[in-house]
Design a protein around this motif. Sequence first.
Motif, mmCIF file in Angstrom:
data_model
loop_
_atom_site.group_PDB
_atom_site.id
_atom_site.type_symbol
_atom_site.label_atom_id
_atom_site.label_comp_id
_atom_site.label_asym_id
_atom_site.label_seq_id
_atom_site.Cartn_x
_atom_site.Cartn_y
_atom_site.Cartn_z
ATOM 1 N N GLU A 199 38.292 28.383 38.651
ATOM 2 C CA GLU A 199 39.345 28.102 37.677
ATOM 3 C C GLU A 199 39.949 26.709 37.829
ATOM 4 O O GLU A 199 40.085 25.974 36.854
ATOM 5 C CB GLU A 199 40.456 29.153 37.799
ATOM 6 N N SER A 216 40.874 33.056 37.077
ATOM 7 C CA SER A 216 41.900 32.641 36.119
ATOM 8 C C SER A 216 43.124 32.201 36.898
ATOM 9 O O SER A 216 43.149 32.300 38.130
ATOM 10 C CB SER A 216 42.254 33.787 35.161
ATOM 11 N N GLY A 265 44.493 37.065 38.954
ATOM 12 C CA GLY A 265 43.618 35.896 38.868
ATOM 13 C C GLY A 265 42.427 35.971 39.792
ATOM 14 O O GLY A 265 41.476 35.202 39.651
#
Length: 351
Positions: free
Chosen positions: A158, A116, A94
Amino acid sequence: MTGRERFRPADHPNDHFLLTTVVGSYPKPTWLNRARDLRDDDSSDFDADAWDEAVRDASRAITHEHEHTGLDVVCDGEMRREEMVEFFAERIEGYEFNGPVKVWGHNYFDKPSVVSEVAYDEPWLLDEYEFSTDVAQRPVKVPITGPYTLASWSFDEEYGSEETLAYELADLVNEELSRLVAAGARYIQIDEPALATTPDDHAIVGECLERIVADLPDDVRVGLHVCYGDYSRIYPEINDYPIDEFDVELANDDYEQIDVFADGAFEPDLALGVVDVHTTDVESVAEIEANIREGLKVVPPERLTISPDCGVKLLPRNVAREKIENMVRAARNVEADLDAGEIDPDGARDA
């Protein structure tokens, strides 16, 4: 045996015992820095196997160096790590890196971005811990950057909420600690330097810690290190944290804030910085003895841990070693004075 007693050598000569350790980072050998340059040079034939051998040699050398100073609890000086956020961001799904950010002076930080949902992808510290444990004759502590700092010192593209990101990262830290504990780790230090600059977020850090320690065995010793800041803004709230030890950086301001904790209600053990990591001046043993006695204003000897203010990686290696050697000598001298009745710890706290 208590969670603290297991980290004390069985043959220690004194009845009173001051646990000695380090916060984490230590200067890297010059040859390891040269090896890193070779690793990063595309024209070099210095391959991954050669780099791994160099890191292991450095880890072995620094672990032994810590033991030779007489420390009760050691680590490898974080030889595999360059920066406390980058190291973990590289291993967490991420995150990605988009280039360095200037932080102060001519210093740059490769600040990562969360692009992410974060997820646990691979063990972060297992190799480091298992190698250090095989090398060491003394117990090994595992320092790990805390989720609040990992969130605060990253760009968030995110979640839209630093708090939510911190909680997600705390769950990942819990997963990592579960693996470390399964491998035998029993002394964990959570590093949250970001809390020093944003103390009003102490409740977020508290919730992160609750998630971190969830389902960990009772015999795991959990410490929290917070760098220098206004500690009055997070105390007495830290008494509610699920930690065994609170590590503070106070030597660099001559203990002006020691009274913050000296109200008789301080609940965790105190890990007290007794040498200043921001100066190359090596404190004398006598100076450090006086610093240790400041900690006795807060807790009795059996609840006092002696350490440097913070990691010592920015010091010359010989200076770092001399500071730690003097620190250990000072701790042993104070123990002897306690045994001889020359120090009244109750009197120190009543003063």
